[in-house]
Structure formats: C-alpha cells, structure tokens
Design an enzyme around this catalytic site. Structure first.
Site, short mmCIF file in Angstrom:
data_model
loop_
_atom_site.label_atom_id
_atom_site.label_comp_id
_atom_site.label_asym_id
_atom_site.label_seq_id
_atom_site.Cartn_x
_atom_site.Cartn_y
_atom_site.Cartn_z
N GLY A 1 -5.18 -16.43 8.37
CA GLY A 1 -4.88 -17.64 7.40
C GLY A 1 -4.75 -17.84 6.29
O GLY A 1 -5.82 -15.89 5.42
N HIS A 2 -4.56 -18.41 5.42
CA HIS A 2 -4.86 -18.23 3.66
C HIS A 2 -4.84 -19.17 3.15
O HIS A 2 -5.23 -20.66 4.14
CB HIS A 2 -3.29 -17.73 3.20
CG HIS A 2 -3.12 -16.59 3.41
ND1 HIS A 2 -3.74 -14.91 3.27
CD2 HIS A 2 -1.96 -15.85 4.30
CE1 HIS A 2 -3.31 -13.84 2.96
NE2 HIS A 2 -1.67 -14.87 4.33
N ASP A 3 -4.98 -19.59 2.15
CA ASP A 3 -5.71 -21.24 1.57
C ASP A 3 -4.98 -21.80 1.59
O ASP A 3 -5.99 -23.27 2.31
CB ASP A 3 -5.81 -20.71 -0.07
CG ASP A 3 -6.06 -21.84 -0.82
OD1 ASP A 3 -7.63 -21.60 -0.98
OD2 ASP A 3 -5.34 -22.01 -1.64
N LYS B 1 -13.12 3.84 11.63
CA LYS B 1 -12.01 4.55 13.04
C LYS B 1 -13.00 5.34 13.48
O LYS B 1 -12.01 6.23 14.62
CB LYS B 1 -10.84 4.03 12.73
CG LYS B 1 -10.47 2.81 13.05
CD LYS B 1 -9.18 1.78 12.89
CE LYS B 1 -8.58 0.44 12.81
NZ LYS B 1 -7.70 0.13 12.98
N ASP C 1 -10.16 -20.80 -0.93
CA ASP C 1 -10.60 -19.45 -0.96
C ASP C 1 -11.99 -18.94 -2.12
O ASP C 1 -12.72 -18.33 -1.53
CB ASP C 1 -9.35 -18.31 -1.86
CG ASP C 1 -8.47 -18.32 -1.09
OD1 ASP C 1 -8.49 -18.31 0.61
OD2 ASP C 1 -7.43 -17.29 -1.43
N ASP D 1 -14.12 6.00 7.10
CA ASP D 1 -12.84 5.70 8.21
C ASP D 1 -13.96 4.92 9.19
O ASP D 1 -14.31 5.70 9.32
CB ASP D 1 -11.63 6.63 7.91
CG ASP D 1 -10.92 6.02 9.81
OD1 ASP D 1 -11.21 4.83 9.86
OD2 ASP D 1 -10.58 7.67 9.84
#
Ligand SMILES: CC(C)(COP(=O)(O)OP(=O)(O)OC[C@H]1O[C@@H](n2cnc3c(N)ncnc32)[C@H](O)[C@@H]1OP(=O)(O)O)[C@@H](O)C(=O)NCCC(=O)NCCSC(=O)C(=O)O
Length: 394
Positions: free
Chosen positions: A141-143, A78, A171, A76
């Site tokens: 975003g994505h490919d 955080k 990607d 973890d």
C-alpha cells in the site's frame, strides 16, 4: 543551528545525543529513510544498506533530502555471503530499521530472531503499512491507503471528498515519527537492560493513534462530523483559507475571541466582532462571504504587511521556497545545505541545548562506503575483494 561551516562540523560530534549509536538502515523511499536521517542528524552513525541491483528507488531529489549524514553499502541479501555480511554488521549495531513487506526479512534470513541471535541488544524496527500481524499485514500500500483505512482520509479535504496531500501524513506521522519514537524508547531500555526488542510500526496505526478529533466528535455528537462540518474543516468562517487579489491564499485561524478581535480591529471592521463563532450555519456563511470579499480585494503582500505573518492568527500560505527564505525559519536553522553551492535541504526539527546538528555529509551514492564499512567491521582487503568477486557486495 544546522550549517555546514567548519566550526559547526567540528561541534557536530560534540554533544551529539546519539553519538556512538550505530544504525543499519535498510529502508527505501520516504518514511524509513527520513526517520533514519533524523537519527543521523542527532549524531548516530547510520549505514544505508541497499541491494546490488536497483537499490533504493526513491527519485534522486527525494533520495538527496532523506539520506544526508549517512554512509552507504550495497549487499546482496539473496547471496549467502551477503547475509553473513549483514549479520556481521549487526553484531556491532545498536539499531536495524527496515521497511519491507512483513516476511521479506525472514525469507532473506535476517528477520528479528536471526539478528537477535547474533546481537540480543539490537533494536530492530520494522516499518510497514499495516504491521507485522493482523489480517492486512501482507497487503502492499501507499500513504492514501493507510490514511483511508485509518479513518483519517475521511477527515481531510472538503465537502467534495478526501484531498490528496503532498505531505503524506500516514507515511510521515504514522511511519517516520512513530518509528523514531519507538526506536528511541527501545534504545533507552536496551541501554539499561541489555536487551533489544522488535519494534513493530504500522503506518496505519501510527496515523490512527493521532485521529483524536474525529473520535472526540463521535463521542460528543454520536456520529463523526463529515468533512466541512466540524470546527477545523470548514464550519467556522474564522478558521479557513481565503483567496487574495493576486490569487494567493491567506490562512485565517482566529478561533479565540482575542485573536478575532485583533483581526476585526486591523480590518477596521468592528461590526464583524459579534459574529464570531455564531453557532449558526447561515451566519457563518454570510461571514465567510464577507471575509472572502475583504481578503479578495488586496494582494497577499498587503495582508502580510497588515498582519505581520501572525497577528490575529492570520498568516500567508507560503510556497516552500518562500518558507525557506523566511527570516523566522532561517533563524531556526530550517534551511541548510551541504555547501554554499548545494541546493537547500530541510533542517533538523529537533533542537536541544548543547548540540548543533550539521550537514556533515550529503546523501551517499549507493555503495559509496562499502569498502570503508567492511574494513571497519574487521574484514581485510582480500576478504572484501572475495565478497565482491562472489557478487555478495558491490
Ligand atoms: C513499498 C512496497 C509496497 C514495495 O513493494 P515491493 O517492491 O514488492 O517490496 P517488498 O518489500 O515486498 O520486497 C522487497 C524485495 O527486495 C528484496 N531485497 C531487499 N533488500 C535486498 C537486498 N539487500 N538484497 C537483495 N534483495 C533485497 C526483498 O527480498 C524483496 O524481494 P522479493 O521477496 O523477491 O520480492 C512494500 O515494501 C511495502 O508495502 N512496504 C511496507 C509499507 C511501505 O513502506 N509503504 C510505502 C510507503 S512510502 C510510499 O511510497 C508511499 O506512501 O507512497
């Protein structure tokens, strides 16, 4: 070739080009994990690091295919002790690779500066959509978004518009392979200089850097040829896909006269030979219709028998299950499995003398090796138990 036989497992460590290289892999989904798996296949000790909650949210089937040969730990970040634990692992690592939005790692306290402070020779690779700098750097975003902005989606598809792809080229070419190249270059230099670097991989840059053909079209013609109007996107009858009688597809790539002549000879249509690359749209259209009628009259098996999966640059459009059963790809070690009962995986594409990659272990469960990794890092059982009790690891 990649197998899981005991002999090949024994030889896997022998001659592995990245033996002794340790990689901390914080990436999720597809591009980063696959790049880190290429390093693992080449012998690196790759540790997959996930949070103690949802972890890597790739689907189980994707996870299994892009994480073999890695070990796994859950930390973890955080939690202050989680950050200290990661920095401890960084001291002994050669590479860290992450794929979060720019700024995420800094906010967690494990940005490049913090990590380089404990290990100046580490190669720290950040994979993101648009890079660590520039106006779009914070944009998720994505490919398809990367390919769209990079001028690449504009060139994939047909006259109806851009095509979606199940092989996300931004990607994988822009992210996965560009990251692997950047990591290996920086590692090579770190070995001689003793200094690592922050490698900044933007998937949009990575795919844009390969968009040579549309730019060449612009230079040559003064404008970018629209999809369907350049040699590789449908302007030529000798280069394209044709439907067969049983609803399958043939890939015809007879760009050169000698391959076109082979094709015409096998089709017993010498009259078509002079029509090759006519330079005239109407002739191309007529030729395309002629070829469509010819190929549409017989099933795929007939054409495979005639062209032997390649004469005249004519090949079947195979499904991945057929590909993995194909004698060529079997011989190249591209179908591998953790054991005889396990589902097939894709083999390592990087072949070299003196080394045979192997599936030494299947993709790990999240946190499967947490204790082992921390003990190896010098923590005793009570220190590991204390971290667990504090919630810094799981
Ligand atoms: C894929 C994403 C859009 C997903 O967005 P998000 O889910 O919002 O992720 P972010 O990266 O912004 O933030 C990750 C959060 O996880 C937290 N985090 C990460 N690791 C840990 C650990 N170990 N412990 C605790 N918390 C952690 C981190 O602090 C962030 O929390 P908070 O700070 O509290 O939010 C983005 O990661 C991204 O743009 N990445 C770069 C480009 C990329 O990889 N694109 C997808 C390509 S593959 C693909 O799927 C495709 O093309 O399609």
């Amino acid at each position: 070739m990649m197998t899981s036989s005991p002999e090949s497992l024994a030889s896997a460590s022998k001659g592995a080009p990245l033996a002794g290289v340790r990689v901390l892999d914080l990436t999720r989904l597809l591009p980063g994990p696959l790049g880190a798996m290429h390093l693992a296949d080449l012998g690196a000790d790759v540790i997959k690091i996930e949070d103690t909650g949802a972890g890597d949210y790739a689907s189980p089937s994707v996870r299994a295919l892009v994480n073999r040969n890695k070990r796994a730990i859950r930390i973890d970040l955080k939690h202050a002790q989680g950050v200290a634990t990661l920095l401890r692992l960084c001291r002994e690592a050669d590479v860290l690779v992450e794929g979060f939005r720019p700024g995420v790692m800094q906010r967690l306290g494990v940005g490049y500066e913090a990590v380089a402070a404990v290990n100046p020779r580490i190669v720290y690779c950040s994979i993101s959509g648009f890079g660590q700098t520039g106006p779009l750097c914070d944009t998720p975003g994505h490919d398809l978004n990367y390919a769209a902005l990079a001028g690449v989606a504009d060139q994939i598809g047909n006259a109806a518009g851009p095509a979606l792809s199940n092989l996300p080229v931004a990607d994988l070419l822009g992210g996965t392979m560009t990251a692997v190249a950047g990591i290996l270059a920086a590692l090579f230099d770190a070995a001689r200089s003793g200094r690592g670097r922050h490698v900044d991989i933007a998937m949009a840059d990575g795919v844009l850097a390969h968009a040579v053909l549309p730019l060449a079209g612009l230079h040559q013609h003064g404008s970018v040829p629209p999809i369907g109007h350049s040699a590789l996107t449908g302007a030529l009858a000798c280069y394209g896909y044709y439907r067969t009688a049983d609803g399958r597809q043939l890939a015809v790539g007879a760009l050169e006269p000698k391959f076109w002549n082979d094709l015409c000879r096998l089709l017993e249509r010498p009259d078509l030979a002079p029509l090759h690359r006519s330079g005239d749209a109407a002739t191309e259209e007529r030729l395309r219709a002629e070829l469509a009628a010819i190929f549409g009259a017989r099933p795929l098996a007939h054409w495979r028998g005639l062209f032997h999966d390649g004469t005249g640059c004519v090949t079947p459009v195979l499904r991945i299950d057929e590909t993995l059963a194909h004698p060529h790809f079997r011989a190249r070690g591209m179908r591998v499995a953790a054991d005889a009962a396990a589902p097939p995986q894709l083999g390592c594409p990087i072949k070299m003398t003196g080394f045979e990659p192997a599936v030494a272990r299947p993709a790990p469960r999240a946190g499967e090796h947490t204790d082992e990794i921390l003990r190896q890092a010098g923590l005793d059982a009570s220190a590991v138990a204390a971290l667990r009790a504090a919630g810094a690891i799981d």
